[in-house]
Design a protein around this motif. Structure first.
Motif, short mmCIF file in Angstrom:
data_model
loop_
_atom_site.label_atom_id
_atom_site.label_comp_id
_atom_site.label_asym_id
_atom_site.label_seq_id
_atom_site.Cartn_x
_atom_site.Cartn_y
_atom_site.Cartn_z
N ALA A 282 8.76 5.38 -4.16
CA ALA A 282 7.23 4.64 -3.80
C ALA A 282 6.74 5.42 -2.09
O ALA A 282 5.55 6.14 -1.77
N ARG B 2 3.13 -9.52 0.20
CA ARG B 2 3.12 -8.31 -0.05
C ARG B 2 2.96 -7.13 -1.03
O ARG B 2 2.12 -6.42 -1.75
N LEU C 44 5.65 -16.96 0.56
CA LEU C 44 5.39 -15.87 2.15
C LEU C 44 6.02 -14.24 1.52
O LEU C 44 5.19 -13.15 2.12
N TRP C 45 7.36 -14.40 1.95
CA TRP C 45 8.16 -13.64 2.09
C TRP C 45 7.61 -12.37 0.81
O TRP C 45 7.77 -11.18 1.60
N ARG D 16 -5.24 -0.09 1.53
CA ARG D 16 -3.63 -0.33 2.83
C ARG D 16 -2.56 -0.25 2.06
O ARG D 16 -1.36 -1.11 2.35
N LEU D 17 -3.37 -1.35 0.78
CA LEU D 17 -1.99 -1.57 -0.26
C LEU D 17 -1.17 0.39 -0.42
O LEU D 17 0.17 -0.21 -0.57
N GLY D 18 -1.51 0.70 -0.32
CA GLY D 18 -0.74 2.54 0.12
C GLY D 18 0.74 2.02 0.75
O GLY D 18 1.10 3.31 0.96
N SER E 204 7.31 -7.17 8.83
CA SER E 204 6.83 -6.14 10.00
C SER E 204 5.34 -5.99 9.72
O SER E 204 4.79 -6.35 8.85
N THR F 287 2.10 -0.34 1.20
CA THR F 287 2.95 -1.61 1.39
C THR F 287 4.21 -0.61 0.89
O THR F 287 5.23 -1.56 1.37
N PRO F 288 5.03 0.49 0.38
CA PRO F 288 6.44 1.05 0.41
C PRO F 288 7.46 1.05 1.82
O PRO F 288 7.76 1.30 2.01
N ARG G 222 6.19 -0.86 4.13
CA ARG G 222 6.42 -2.14 5.09
C ARG G 222 7.36 -3.65 4.33
O ARG G 222 7.05 -3.01 3.04
N SER G 223 8.04 -3.82 5.67
CA SER G 223 9.28 -4.79 5.26
C SER G 223 8.39 -6.41 4.94
O SER G 223 6.95 -6.01 5.77
N ALA G 224 9.37 -7.20 4.41
CA ALA G 224 8.30 -8.37 4.68
C ALA G 224 7.57 -8.94 5.98
O ALA G 224 6.56 -9.74 5.71
N GLN H 115 -0.03 6.57 1.03
CA GLN H 115 1.24 6.40 1.31
C GLN H 115 2.14 7.38 1.75
O GLN H 115 3.39 7.83 1.42
N ALA I 281 4.57 -0.93 -9.54
CA ALA I 281 5.87 -0.26 -9.15
C ALA I 281 5.43 0.76 -8.44
O ALA I 281 6.26 1.67 -8.42
N ALA I 282 4.44 1.68 -8.88
CA ALA I 282 4.29 2.76 -8.49
C ALA I 282 4.26 2.37 -6.80
O ALA I 282 4.34 3.47 -5.91
N LEU I 283 3.74 1.41 -6.29
CA LEU I 283 4.17 1.08 -4.97
C LEU I 283 4.80 0.93 -4.46
O LEU I 283 5.33 -0.21 -2.77
N GLY I 284 6.13 0.50 -5.29
CA GLY I 284 7.76 0.88 -4.93
C GLY I 284 7.80 -1.03 -5.12
O GLY I 284 9.37 -1.31 -4.41
N VAL I 285 7.45 -1.74 -6.17
CA VAL I 285 7.05 -3.53 -5.87
C VAL I 285 8.62 -2.91 -7.33
O VAL I 285 8.09 -2.85 -8.31
N ARG J 149 13.41 2.31 -5.71
CA ARG J 149 12.05 1.75 -6.11
C ARG J 149 10.49 1.91 -4.81
O ARG J 149 10.12 3.08 -4.73
N ARG J 150 11.75 1.55 -3.48
CA ARG J 150 10.65 1.44 -2.24
C ARG J 150 11.19 2.62 -1.83
O ARG J 150 10.00 3.42 -1.34
#
Lengths: 254, 346
Positions: free
Chosen positions: A75, B227, B223-224, A98-100, A109, A102-103, A105-107, A155, B240-244, A71-72
């Protein structure tokens, strides 16, 4: 980056919504997806973007089956702009864009210079840089749509899917958004209702009826009087006004 | 001051805010330890606490030291943790369910816990305070399991999950009432009512240790995923479209909030309103991004609960008012102010 769909089938319960659709979009091309209400445009777009799993058939981007891509990772390559996505949360324009990231960045970073650059250039691209601190709730429909597109751009995708991005916008904003999408250096697939706008801005047009792909080709080849009568049930006159091959449709009232 | 900026001044503001709130929390805990039927000076309280921590060896009366360390400090710290935990759960559920009215008990956990507790109090299944907590915990998880099944593992969308929670709450509340009316006597009915409204009476260090572990683990997991929670702003499909991985995140976070809520409820009863109000207040202070919202919720929730506990002991002399009554009495006017201030400007 090319998108190739082969024999996509999808439905809910016994109702088949997308039946056996195959199409391919070349790198950098803008494909318009048109069809009457309920013809399966939105569903097809979600299948292509990997948001729904087809019952059979497959979608490949650059030759890779998207059901095999996490998924990530997916994206990071393709972005999806929903129609009228709304929220009650009090977020700013910048928060949304900024939400863009998301894919990317790791938890753990932090916010990197690359992230910052992507957000800044996305805001610039949709001409919302000056409004980045403005609350989402105070934006007009057209501005919200532009911010959604900026978020998709942040993204850093190579393929973009847009589900009726011009809904509820005035004609100026409709043209502005479609021009922006066309000029992006991206492969894009856009579901549209306005046939003249589809003719003006899309390289090729795909026509859906009851979940079946009934035509696909350059605007002048697809948008014919007989197709408009058979699929959209309207009487219309189609003029090819200039040499660009962009037809103009004039609807008749009766 | 731009709460929505994650970098620069925004981070400084959050740090300052947290330091401030933690200072207030320390003071509130000290106050909660000093106030009571047997009033103890703040200086003695401080010394008793530092003695307890092994930092000092001051000579203070052993009774006062024991009251501070063994009774009141554990109670104040459990109150702080319970407030923090409920506020975090509220913030998570408001984000996942995209509903401003979501709170920790929306998944039926408190109704289930009360059924479990009532079975222990009235039907006498097991005996003693440990089994009361165990009964409440079992009931809470039964309710959560029912909600998870009714909402297909929370994959059917927010409204479906909320409806499943309402159904489970109704069912378990009915079971509670049924047991109380058919089997309970007047005293038991009173006991049940007090338990349902919540009380920090009788909590001791082992409760603190358990709650501490659960709340810290819960906060760390949340917290983990902070995001990913932000990505739910525009709904499931957008996330989902943002890869979650929407289904997985949902299920994990529902389970974590249920675990935290069940632990808190089984220990101190179902204390309402904190989980609903504190996230909204915290959002006003630090903005909607979860990486900053969750710590802020924890801090504000802790302070709020400790202060409410103090209020519950001083409003009526010689009597402790149920904590749930105080949180609502204090919370509603406070909430009214927020609602009034955030009314649409049209």
């Amino acid at each position: 980056m090319s998108v190739v769909a082969s024999n996509l089938v999808w439905g809910v319960r016994r109702k088949r919504i997308v039946s056996d659709v195959s199409l391919s979009v070349a790198q950098g091309e803008t494909l318009g997806l048109i069809g009457p209400n309920g013809s399966g445009k939105s569903s097809l777009l979600r299948l292509l973007a990997g948001l729904r799993r087809p019952q059979s058939g497959r979608v490949e981007i650059s030759g890779q089956d998207i059901s095999q891509i996490p998924r990530r990772a997916l994206a990071r390559q393709l972005a999806f702009v929903q129609q009228n996505a709304a929220t009650d949360t009090n977020v700013s324009v910048r928060d949304v864009v900024r939400l863009g990231r998301t894919p990317h960045r790791s938890a753990l970073s932090g916010w990197s210079a690359v992230d910052e650059l992507a957000v800044a250039s996305a805001l610039e691209r949709v001409d919302m840089t000056d409004r980045r601190a403005q609350p989402w709730q105070t934006l007009s429909g057209g501005e919200r749509q532009r911010v959604h597109i900026a978020r998709a751009l942040a993204q850093s995708p190579r393929v973009m899917f847009l589900d009726e991005p011009t809904n509820h916008l005035d004609i100026h904003h409709q043209i502005e958004i479609l021009r922006m999408v066309r000029d992006l250096d991206l492969t894009s697939i856009v579901a549209l209702h306005d046939l003249n706008l589809a003719a003006l801005f899309c390289d090729r047009i795909a026509v859906l009826q009851n979940g079946v792909l009934v035509a696909c080709g350059r605007p002048a080849e697809v948008l014919t009087q007989s197709l408009l009568r058979d699929i959209f049930r309207v009487q219309a006159e189609v003029n090819n006004i200039d040499q660009t091959g962009r037809p103009h449709i004039r609807f008749k009232t009766g | 001051m731009t709460p929505s900026d994650e970098t620069g001044s925004g981070a400084g503001w959050l740090a300052l805010f947290l330091v401030l709130v933690l200072a207030v929390l320390a003071f509130a805990v000290a106050l909660a330890t000093a106030i009571g039927d047997y009033s103890i000076g703040l200086r003695t309280v401080t010394l008793a606490i530092t003695n307890g921590l092994g930092l000092t060896g001051a000579d203070i009366p052993p009774i006062e030291e024991s009251v501070v360390w063994d009774l009141r400090l554990s109670r104040a710290l459990v109150a702080a943790l319970a407030g923090a935990g409920l506020a975090i759960c509220g913030a998570i559920l408001q984000a996942l369910l995209r509903n401003a009215l979501a709170e920790p008990f929306v998944l039926g956990v408190s109704a289930g816990a009360s059924t479990g507790a009532v079975c222990v109090i009235v039907l006498g299944i097991g005996a003693g305070s440990l089994s009361l907590s165990a009964g409440a915990f079992a009931g809470a998880f039964a309710a959560f399991a029912l909600v998870a099944i009714l909402s297909n593992g929370a994959t059917s969308g927010p409204n479906h999950t909320i409806l499943a929670g309402v159904a489970a709450s109704q069912l378990f509340n009915a079971l509670t009432s049924y047991v109380v009316t058919t089997s309970g006597n007047a005293q038991q009915a009173r006991d049940v009512m007090f338990w349902l409204l919540g009380s920090f009476g009788g909590v001791r260090w082992p409760d603190f240790q358990l709650l501490c572990a659960v709340v810290i683990c819960g906060l760390a997991i949340c917290l983990w995923m902070a995001r990913a929670l932000d990505a739910f702003t525009f709904g499931d499909e957008d996330a989902a479209a943002l890869g979650v991985p929407v289904a997985r995140i949902r299920l994990i976070l529902f389970a974590v909030t249920a675990m935290m809520t069940a632990t808190i409820v089984s220990m101190v009863g179902s204390i309402g309103f904190v989980g609903l109000v504190v996230p909204h207040a915290a959002r006003h202070l630090v903005g909607p991004l979860h990486l900053r919202l969750l710590p802020a919720c924890a801090a504000v929730g802790a302070v709020f609960m400790v202060l409410a506990d103090i209020a519950s002991r001083v409003i009526v002399a010689q009597q402790t008012i149920p904590i749930g009554v105080v949180t609502a009495l204090v919370g509603v006017p406070f909430f009214a102010i927020i609602l009034y201030r955030s009314r649409p400007q049209t």
